[in-house]
Design a protein around this motif. Structure first.
Motif, PDB file in Angstrom:
ATOM      1  N   PHE A 125       7.050 110.363 129.421  1.00 19.35           N
ATOM      2  CA  PHE A 125       6.008 111.187 130.032  1.00 19.35           C
ATOM      3  C   PHE A 125       6.454 112.629 130.071  1.00 19.35           C
ATOM      4  N   LEU A 126       5.535 113.541 129.726  1.00 21.87           N
ATOM      5  CA  LEU A 126       5.818 114.968 129.746  1.00 21.87           C
ATOM      6  C   LEU A 126       4.698 115.700 130.476  1.00 21.87           C
ATOM      7  N   ASP A 127       5.054 116.530 131.444  1.00 22.11           N
ATOM      8  CA  ASP A 127       4.074 117.447 132.031  1.00 22.11           C
ATOM      9  C   ASP A 127       3.645 118.460 130.971  1.00 22.11           C
ATOM     10  N   VAL A 128       2.448 119.032 131.153  1.00 16.77           N
ATOM     11  CA  VAL A 128       1.965 119.996 130.167  1.00 16.77           C
ATOM     12  C   VAL A 128       2.407 121.422 130.472  1.00 16.77           C
ATOM     13  N   ASP A 129       2.988 121.650 131.648  1.00 20.53           N
ATOM     14  CA  ASP A 129       3.483 123.003 131.968  1.00 20.53           C
ATOM     15  C   ASP A 129       4.935 123.140 131.513  1.00 20.53           C
ATOM     16  N   MET A 130       5.170 122.803 130.253  1.00 21.31           N
ATOM     17  CA  MET A 130       6.503 122.822 129.668  1.00 21.31           C
ATOM     18  C   MET A 130       6.456 123.458 128.292  1.00 21.31           C
ATOM     19  N   ILE A 131       7.598 123.992 127.858  1.00 21.71           N
ATOM     20  CA  ILE A 131       7.822 124.293 126.454  1.00 21.71           C
ATOM     21  C   ILE A 131       9.163 123.696 126.054  1.00 21.71           C
ATOM     22  N   PHE A 132       9.325 123.485 124.749  1.00 19.17           N
ATOM     23  CA  PHE A 132      10.460 122.745 124.222  1.00 19.17           C
ATOM     24  C   PHE A 132      11.194 123.642 123.229  1.00 19.17           C
ATOM     25  N   LEU A 133      12.468 123.849 123.495  1.00 14.12           N
ATOM     26  CA  LEU A 133      13.226 124.890 122.802  1.00 14.12           C
ATOM     27  C   LEU A 133      13.850 124.437 121.495  1.00 14.12           C
ATOM     28  N   ARG A 134      14.147 123.152 121.382  1.00 14.64           N
ATOM     29  CA  ARG A 134      14.868 122.651 120.205  1.00 14.64           C
ATOM     30  C   ARG A 134      14.672 121.145 120.109  1.00 14.64           C
ATOM     31  N   SER A 135      15.119 120.560 119.014  1.00 19.29           N
ATOM     32  CA  SER A 135      15.019 119.121 118.841  1.00 19.29           C
ATOM     33  C   SER A 135      15.929 118.408 119.846  1.00 19.29           C
ATOM     34  N   PHE A 136      15.346 117.496 120.614  1.00 20.04           N
ATOM     35  CA  PHE A 136      16.120 116.790 121.641  1.00 20.04           C
ATOM     36  C   PHE A 136      15.738 115.322 121.747  1.00 20.04           C
ATOM     37  N   ASP A 137      14.765 114.854 120.967  1.00 21.97           N
ATOM     38  CA  ASP A 137      14.217 113.520 121.196  1.00 21.97           C
ATOM     39  C   ASP A 137      15.259 112.413 121.072  1.00 21.97           C
ATOM     40  N   GLU A 138      16.091 112.482 120.046  1.00 23.50           N
ATOM     41  CA  GLU A 138      17.081 111.433 119.865  1.00 23.50           C
ATOM     42  C   GLU A 138      18.130 111.442 120.977  1.00 23.50           C
ATOM     43  N   LYS A 139      18.571 112.628 121.391  1.00 23.62           N
ATOM     44  CA  LYS A 139      19.546 112.720 122.491  1.00 23.62           C
ATOM     45  C   LYS A 139      18.955 112.192 123.791  1.00 23.62           C
ATOM     46  N   LEU A 140      17.692 112.499 124.035  1.00 27.37           N
ATOM     47  CA  LEU A 140      17.040 112.030 125.252  1.00 27.37           C
ATOM     48  C   LEU A 140      16.997 110.510 125.292  1.00 27.37           C
ATOM     49  N   LEU A 141      16.579 109.902 124.194  1.00 31.50           N
ATOM     50  CA  LEU A 141      16.452 108.452 124.172  1.00 31.50           C
ATOM     51  C   LEU A 141      17.809 107.766 124.259  1.00 31.50           C
ATOM     52  N   GLN A 142      18.817 108.373 123.687  1.00 38.11           N
ATOM     53  CA  GLN A 142      20.164 107.811 123.790  1.00 38.11           C
ATOM     54  C   GLN A 142      20.694 107.877 125.221  1.00 38.11           C
ATOM     55  N   ALA A 143      20.339 108.947 125.928  1.00 44.09           N
ATOM     56  CA  ALA A 143      20.818 109.122 127.305  1.00 44.09           C
ATOM     57  C   ALA A 143      20.064 108.232 128.292  1.00 44.09           C
ATOM     58  N   ALA A 144      18.812 107.913 127.972  1.00 41.39           N
ATOM     59  CA  ALA A 144      17.931 107.216 128.907  1.00 41.39           C
ATOM     60  C   ALA A 144      18.080 105.703 128.751  1.00 41.39           C
ATOM     61  N   THR A 145      19.056 105.127 129.424  1.00 37.20           N
ATOM     62  CA  THR A 145      19.407 103.720 129.224  1.00 37.20           C
ATOM     63  C   THR A 145      18.911 102.799 130.339  1.00 37.20           C
ATOM     64  N   ALA A 146      18.314 103.343 131.387  1.00 41.11           N
ATOM     65  CA  ALA A 146      17.841 102.530 132.507  1.00 41.11           C
ATOM     66  C   ALA A 146      16.350 102.237 132.361  1.00 41.11           C
ATOM     67  N   ASP A 147      15.807 101.461 133.301  1.00 40.68           N
ATOM     68  CA  ASP A 147      14.362 101.215 133.304  1.00 40.68           C
ATOM     69  C   ASP A 147      13.586 102.506 133.530  1.00 40.68           C
ATOM     70  N   PHE A 148      14.134 103.380 134.407  1.00 39.34           N
ATOM     71  CA  PHE A 148      13.476 104.636 134.780  1.00 39.34           C
ATOM     72  C   PHE A 148      14.517 105.739 134.686  1.00 39.34           C
ATOM     73  N   ASN A 149      14.215 106.778 133.924  1.00 39.21           N
ATOM     74  CA  ASN A 149      15.165 107.861 133.682  1.00 39.21           C
ATOM     75  C   ASN A 149      14.466 109.191 133.934  1.00 39.21           C
ATOM     76  N   ALA A 150      15.122 110.075 134.680  1.00 38.49           N
ATOM     77  CA  ALA A 150      14.533 111.377 134.990  1.00 38.49           C
ATOM     78  C   ALA A 150      15.638 112.342 135.382  1.00 38.49           C
ATOM     79  N   ALA A 151      15.342 113.619 135.294  1.00 39.31           N
ATOM     80  CA  ALA A 151      16.231 114.656 135.826  1.00 39.31           C
ATOM     81  C   ALA A 151      15.850 114.905 137.282  1.00 39.31           C
ATOM     82  N   PRO A 152      16.730 115.511 138.048  1.00 36.65           N
ATOM     83  CA  PRO A 152      16.447 115.686 139.479  1.00 36.65           C
ATOM     84  C   PRO A 152      15.530 116.862 139.778  1.00 36.65           C
ATOM     85  N   GLN A 153      14.927 116.788 140.947  1.00 39.01           N
ATOM     86  CA  GLN A 153      14.271 117.952 141.531  1.00 39.01           C
ATOM     87  C   GLN A 153      15.373 118.819 142.124  1.00 39.01           C
ATOM     88  N   PHE A 154      15.639 119.934 141.470  1.00 41.46           N
ATOM     89  CA  PHE A 154      16.734 120.805 141.877  1.00 41.46           C
ATOM     90  C   PHE A 154      16.408 121.459 143.222  1.00 41.46           C
TER      91      PHE A 154
END
Length: 317
Positions: A125-154
């Motif tokens: 899932f991606l919010d639409v208030d985003m821009i994407f700077l470089r290719s990251f899809d493969e790294k993201l999927l490799q890092a996301a190994t749990a049922d639910f994966n997200a970055a924190p609310q800083f």
């Protein structure tokens, strides 16, 4: 359809390499966010991410379903209706502290529509208030190994001392580098930002939709994503907090308060999330104070999105 079809139609040059076919990319928004979706889709295609993944758009707004760009991009458009509509609208009105924001809350709960059976074992899932700077899809999927994966609310307080004054730049870098390495402690360890989520198949089901909505109905919290945070405190084994590079909020880039440092940080991240204020689309380009805002305007111009109404400027027909 896919992002490759969007790229072909709008003249975006993309890599011929096929990426992430077995992944569903999900967005959720109403008609007011159509210009932001165009900017995000352009940025995602231009940065060569998820080019051949299935695209699903969730909405409660028929204007979105009829939009030509949406039809070109989406493999499936899912309208919120029936019992699911009643349940998510009920949460928007009754499970959030600020009842005056019920309409905005309805929009944020649209993303919960993705908790259903999908055509692929993984959904991003991606919010639409985003821009994407470089290719990251493969790294993201490799890092996301749990049922639910997200970055924190800083939290801004991490960049300030006990008196509320900004930390020296060197100390801010220590905090930022730890977040980029997914080295979290305290509240950040479970404090979910739902702007980017990688969901694996056990949660891509109506059963989990029923579970999470029933859980959220039992309490009032600050916002939609705070219900995820509360849920995963009870089920920590189902959550993985991934690098902040995959969902870096714009305001915390600006918090470095140094132009060169901001540019250096942007070399280390993949996704800029324009959560919080000020929004770059509420300002003219000549008024933007930092490189992230200028970069959003560059993508808006390149995508051809009509963002004038977002800045309070009437569109010319």
């Amino acid at each position: 359809m896919t992002l490759r079809n969007y790229a072909d139609h709008y003249g975006v040059e993309v890599d011929p390499k096929i990426r992430s076919e077995d992944v569903t990319i999900a967005f959720a928004f109403d008609a007011g966010y159509l210009p932001l979706f165009q900017v995000a889709a352009y940025s995602l295609a231009q940065s060569k991410n998820f080019l051949d993944s299935e695209v699903v758009i969730y909405t409660d707004d028929p204007v979105v379903a009829d939009d030509p760009m949406v039809k070109i991009t989406a493999d499936r458009i899912s309208m919120l209706e029936g019992e699911r509509r009643e349940r998510l609208y009920g949460l928007a009105e009754n499970s959030i502290h600020r009842e005056d924001r019920a309409q905005w809350n309805k929009g944020t709960f649209l993303k919960w529509m993705m908790f259903e059976e999908q055509n692929n074992p993984t959904a991003v899932f991606l919010d639409v208030d985003m821009i994407f700077l470089r290719s990251f899809d493969e790294k993201l999927l490799q890092a996301a190994t749990a049922d639910f994966n997200a970055a924190p609310q800083f939290m801004y307080r991490l960049l300030k001392d006990e008196a509320g004054e900004h930390l020296p730049l060197s100390r801010k870098w220590e905090v930022m580098n730890a977040a980029l390495a997914a080295d979290y402690s305290g509240r950040l360890a479970t404090n979910v930002n739902s702007g980017l989520m990688v969901i694996r198949e056990p949660m891509l089901s109506r059963a989990f939709f029923d579970e999470i909505t029933a859980f959220a109905s039992q309490s009032r919290r600050t916002n939609e994503q705070s219900h995820f945070t509360a849920y995963f405190k009870k089920h920590p084994e189902r959550l993985k907090m991934i690098s902040y590079a995959f969902n870096h909020q714009d305001e915390y880039i600006g918090a470095l308060r140094d132009w060169e440092a901001m540019k250096e940080l942007m070399e280390k991240i993949s996704v800029i999330h324009y959560a919080g204020k000020p929004k770059p689309w509420h300002r003219r380009l000549s008024d933007v104070p930092r490189p992230t805002s200028s970069l959003w305007h560059w993508h808006a111009t390149a995508s051809g999105a009509d963002v004038r109404p977002l800045m309070g400027v009437p569109a010319v027909s």
